[in-house]
Design an enzyme around this catalytic site. Structure first.
Site, short mmCIF file in Angstrom:
data_model
loop_
_atom_site.label_atom_id
_atom_site.label_comp_id
_atom_site.label_asym_id
_atom_site.label_seq_id
_atom_site.Cartn_x
_atom_site.Cartn_y
_atom_site.Cartn_z
CG ASP A 79 2.97 -0.19 -10.91
OD1 ASP A 79 2.68 -1.27 -10.34
OD2 ASP A 79 2.87 -0.04 -12.14
CG HIS A 138 -0.83 -5.96 5.30
ND1 HIS A 138 -1.00 -5.39 6.55
CD2 HIS A 138 -1.92 -5.60 4.59
CE1 HIS A 138 -2.14 -4.70 6.57
NE2 HIS A 138 -2.73 -4.81 5.39
NE ARG A 177 0.04 -4.52 11.77
CZ ARG A 177 -1.09 -4.79 11.09
NH1 ARG A 177 -2.11 -3.97 11.16
NH2 ARG A 177 -1.19 -5.88 10.39
CD GLU A 201 -5.07 -2.67 9.64
OE1 GLU A 201 -6.15 -2.36 9.06
OE2 GLU A 201 -4.23 -3.45 9.16
CD GLN A 215 -2.94 -1.18 2.27
OE1 GLN A 215 -2.65 -1.77 3.30
NE2 GLN A 215 -4.08 -0.53 2.11
CG HIS A 236 0.87 -4.59 -13.25
ND1 HIS A 236 2.13 -5.04 -12.95
CD2 HIS A 236 0.78 -3.37 -12.66
CE1 HIS A 236 2.78 -4.13 -12.24
NE2 HIS A 236 1.98 -3.11 -12.05
CG ASN A 252 -3.42 -7.24 8.06
OD1 ASN A 252 -3.59 -6.72 9.16
ND2 ASN A 252 -4.18 -6.94 7.00
CD GLU A 253 -7.90 -6.97 7.99
OE1 GLU A 253 -8.24 -7.09 6.80
OE2 GLU A 253 -8.19 -5.98 8.67
CE1 TYR A 289 -9.56 -1.66 9.74
CE2 TYR A 289 -9.68 0.72 9.55
CZ TYR A 289 -8.96 -0.45 9.46
OH TYR A 289 -7.64 -0.40 9.10
CG ASN A 312 -6.45 -5.12 11.89
OD1 ASN A 312 -5.62 -4.87 12.76
ND2 ASN A 312 -6.12 -5.44 10.64
C1 GBH Z 1 -7.81 -3.48 6.69
O1 GBH Z 1 -8.83 -4.30 6.18
C2 GBH Z 1 -6.49 -3.83 6.01
O2 GBH Z 1 -5.64 -4.51 6.90
C3 GBH Z 1 -5.78 -2.64 5.45
O3 GBH Z 1 -4.78 -3.05 4.58
C4 GBH Z 1 -6.77 -1.71 4.82
O4 GBH Z 1 -6.15 -0.66 4.16
C5 GBH Z 1 -7.65 -1.19 5.92
O5 GBH Z 1 -8.26 -2.20 6.63
C6 GBH Z 1 -8.76 -0.26 5.44
O6 GBH Z 1 -9.65 -0.95 4.61
O7 GBH Z 1 -15.15 -3.31 -1.11
O8 GBH Z 1 -17.16 -3.67 0.17
O9 GBH Z 1 -15.86 -5.57 -0.53
C7 GBH Z 1 -10.10 -4.13 6.80
C8 GBH Z 1 -11.10 -5.08 6.21
C9 GBH Z 1 -11.60 -5.83 4.05
C10 GBH Z 1 -12.54 -3.81 4.85
C11 GBH Z 1 -11.94 -5.42 2.64
C12 GBH Z 1 -12.92 -3.44 3.45
C13 GBH Z 1 -13.55 -4.30 1.29
C14 GBH Z 1 -15.01 -4.03 1.36
N1 GBH Z 1 -11.42 -4.68 4.86
N2 GBH Z 1 -13.12 -4.60 2.66
S1 GBH Z 1 -15.83 -4.16 -0.16
#
Ligand code: GBH
Length: 480
Positions: A65, A135, A90, A389, A32, A52, A179-180, A321, A319
């Site tokens: 890229d 990751h 991290r 996270e 990322q 790609h 990660n996840e 959210y 993590n």
């Molecule tokens: C984390 O994933 C990741 O560890 C991190 O890399 C990422 O940048 C960050 O959270 C923020 O997203 O498009 O509706 O299918 C959190 C879990 C999984 C949430 C993928 C968003 C896509 C939703 N994520 N998901 S959708």
């Protein structure tokens, strides 16, 4: 069985100070932010290939890229972290940057130099590195051999881990293996939307799940046997959780199952009995049988494998959210990325209309983090938990990011309550993210950074947002 969330939200934050040893950090991940996808001897990862070959799968057709060019701008990143007063940073190691063959027969000098510089630079500025080994950027050549669905993954990942522990273990004291898993196995194979773009719902996702558990445990046991005595660090895994509450009282049992499903990658490691959560394992076995499969689509663990995986973590990385309400699927609203087992459990996951909706999937519900922290303790006992996270995204470039500040404040308050009121052993909090970066399928359209990155500027200039100042303030005062 179902925890009453209302009981948790009643008390308010009395003393707003975090415990003296509590640590604050921020996170990124290699693909990322690093860019430099093909410099020196770095090999392609599945994300290089995926972006790609499938630009239409990414909102703005972009790729990693160049991303934030952190491969070149790592010193700037360290300075930003220092200005914020972060206790730890991290980041993740790109497997194909360190091992261009995927295998451990060749270690990249350039990759070694890059991560040594980053680690040394952080330490010189008083910032601890918390390093994720995986990751999402699997070496493409290992994908060609089946990737996460090849049981040899454990061997490959073990060898890669050993290289990383050998090179960096003298200075890196906190490691996360994966990660996840829910994203690596569930989201990946249930949708085919993310790298490697293979659609194999209910099959690939579960094969991946078992292989990943074995690979994690292999890595942990290598650390335990060969490195712990000398380096005395911690190894854990990072699970993504969503707080699940029942849509209505008739769905309490289903909510219990959804929460067990949420622990599919934790139960084998953190529970006393080990193995898959029995309720979920039973349902998948029963469905498989009804569908005519000779064995469950979710591969079994042998008794030895259960022992091998059990207890292989020194902390619980979480993590979190967002939150969802659980009810039975009725083909109407589907408001969460599909994950492992949603189909087997017949779940609908919805947002409560009273919860504020951020960008896309990110529904705001701060009490969810406190409730999930409590649930982890209820399920697995007094394990040390690090929030690895938590963060908020916007589509705009704004520097005065008041919504992000509000989000961070409210979630941090709930973390604090989990510690002070409920006595949950949470030792750290990590904001996602230090920087705006390549947000997978959303490309650069979804911004999670405390620091803004100008992606049209060839120098990828960085400007701290108001939230960076807010977070620095929280860290400085060690309180809200
Ligand atoms: C984390 O994933 C990741 O560890 C991190 O890399 C990422 O940048 C960050 O959270 C923020 O997203 O498009 O509706 O299918 C959190 C879990 C999984 C949430 C993928 C968003 C896509 C939703 N994520 N998901 S959708």
């Amino acid at each position: 069985m179902v925890m009453k969330i209302s009981a948790l939200t009643l008390s308010s934050c009395s003393g707003k100070k975090f415990p003296p040893d509590f640590k604050f950090g921020a996170a990124t991940a290699a693909y990322q932010v690093e860019g430099a996808w093909n410099v020196s001897d770095k090999a392609a990862s599945i994300w290089d290939t995926f972006t790609h070959n499938n630009p239409t799968m990414i909102a703005d057709g972009s790729s990693g890229d160049v991303a934030c060019d952190s491969y070149n701008l790592w010193e700037t990143d360290i300075q930003l972290a220092k200005d914020m007063g972060l206790h730890f940073y991290r980041f993740s190691i790109s497997w194909p940057r360190l091992l261009p063959n995927g295998f451990a027969n060749k270690i990249s000098e350039d990759g070694t130099r890059y991560y040594n510089n980053l680690i040394d630079g952080l330490l010189a500025n008083g910032i601890e590195p918390l390093v994720t080994l995986y990751h999402w950027d699997l070496p493409q050549n290992l994908q060609d051999l089946g990737g996460m669905t090849n049981p040899l993954l454990a061997e490959w990942f073990g060898a890669y881990s050993r290289v990383a522990f050998t090179l960096f273990g003298d200075r890196v004291k906190t490691w996360a293996t994966f990660n996840e898993p829910v994203s690596i196995c569930g989201l990946t194979y249930e949708t085919g939307y993310i790298a490697p773009g293979i659609y194999s719902p209910g099959i690939g996702s579960y094969i991946c799940a078992k292989n990943l558990m074995m690979a994690h445990a292999t890595s942990y046991r290598i650390y335990d046997k060969e490195f712990r005595a000398k380096y005395n660090g911690k190894v854990g895994i990072v699970n993504n959780h969503v707080w699940y509450a029942p849509y209505s009282s008739e769905y309490e049992d289903l909510t219990y199952l959804a929460r067990q499903l949420g622990f599919i990658y934790s139960h084998p490691i953190y529970s006393k009995t080990g193995g898959w959560p029995p309720s979920v394992e039973g349902i998948i076995a029963k469905n498989s049988e009804e569908e005519g499969y000779p064995t469950s689509r979710l591969p079994k663990f042998t008794a030895e494998e259960i022992e091998f995986v059990k207890g292989t973590a020194d902390y619980y990385g979480m993590n979190l959210y967002t939150s969802r309400l659980v009810r039975e699927a009725n083909n109407s609203t589907f408001f969460l990325w599909p994950t492992n087992g949603d189909l087997d459990l017949n779940l609908d996951l919805l947002a409560d209309p009273s919860w504020e909706v951020g960008l896309d999937w990110l529904v705001i519900h701060p009490p969810g983090i406190r409730a999930q922290l409590n649930l982890i303790r209820e399920e697995f006992g007094d394990v040390e938990i690090i929030v690895t996270e938590n963060g908020f995204s916007t589509s705009s470039d704004e520097l005065d990011d008041v919504t992000r500040i509000q989000y961070l404040r409210d979630y941090l308050e709930q973390v604090l309550l989990a510690i002070t009121e409920d006595g949950v052993n949470v030792t750290g909090y990590t904001a996602w993210s230090l920087l705006d970066n390549f947000e997978w399928n959303s490309g650069y359209t979804s911004k999670f950074g405390l620091v803004r990155v100008n992606f049209t500027d060839p120098f990828r200039s960085r400007t701290p947002r108001a939230s960076a100042e807010y977070y620095a303030d929280v860290i400085r005062h060690h309180s809200l």
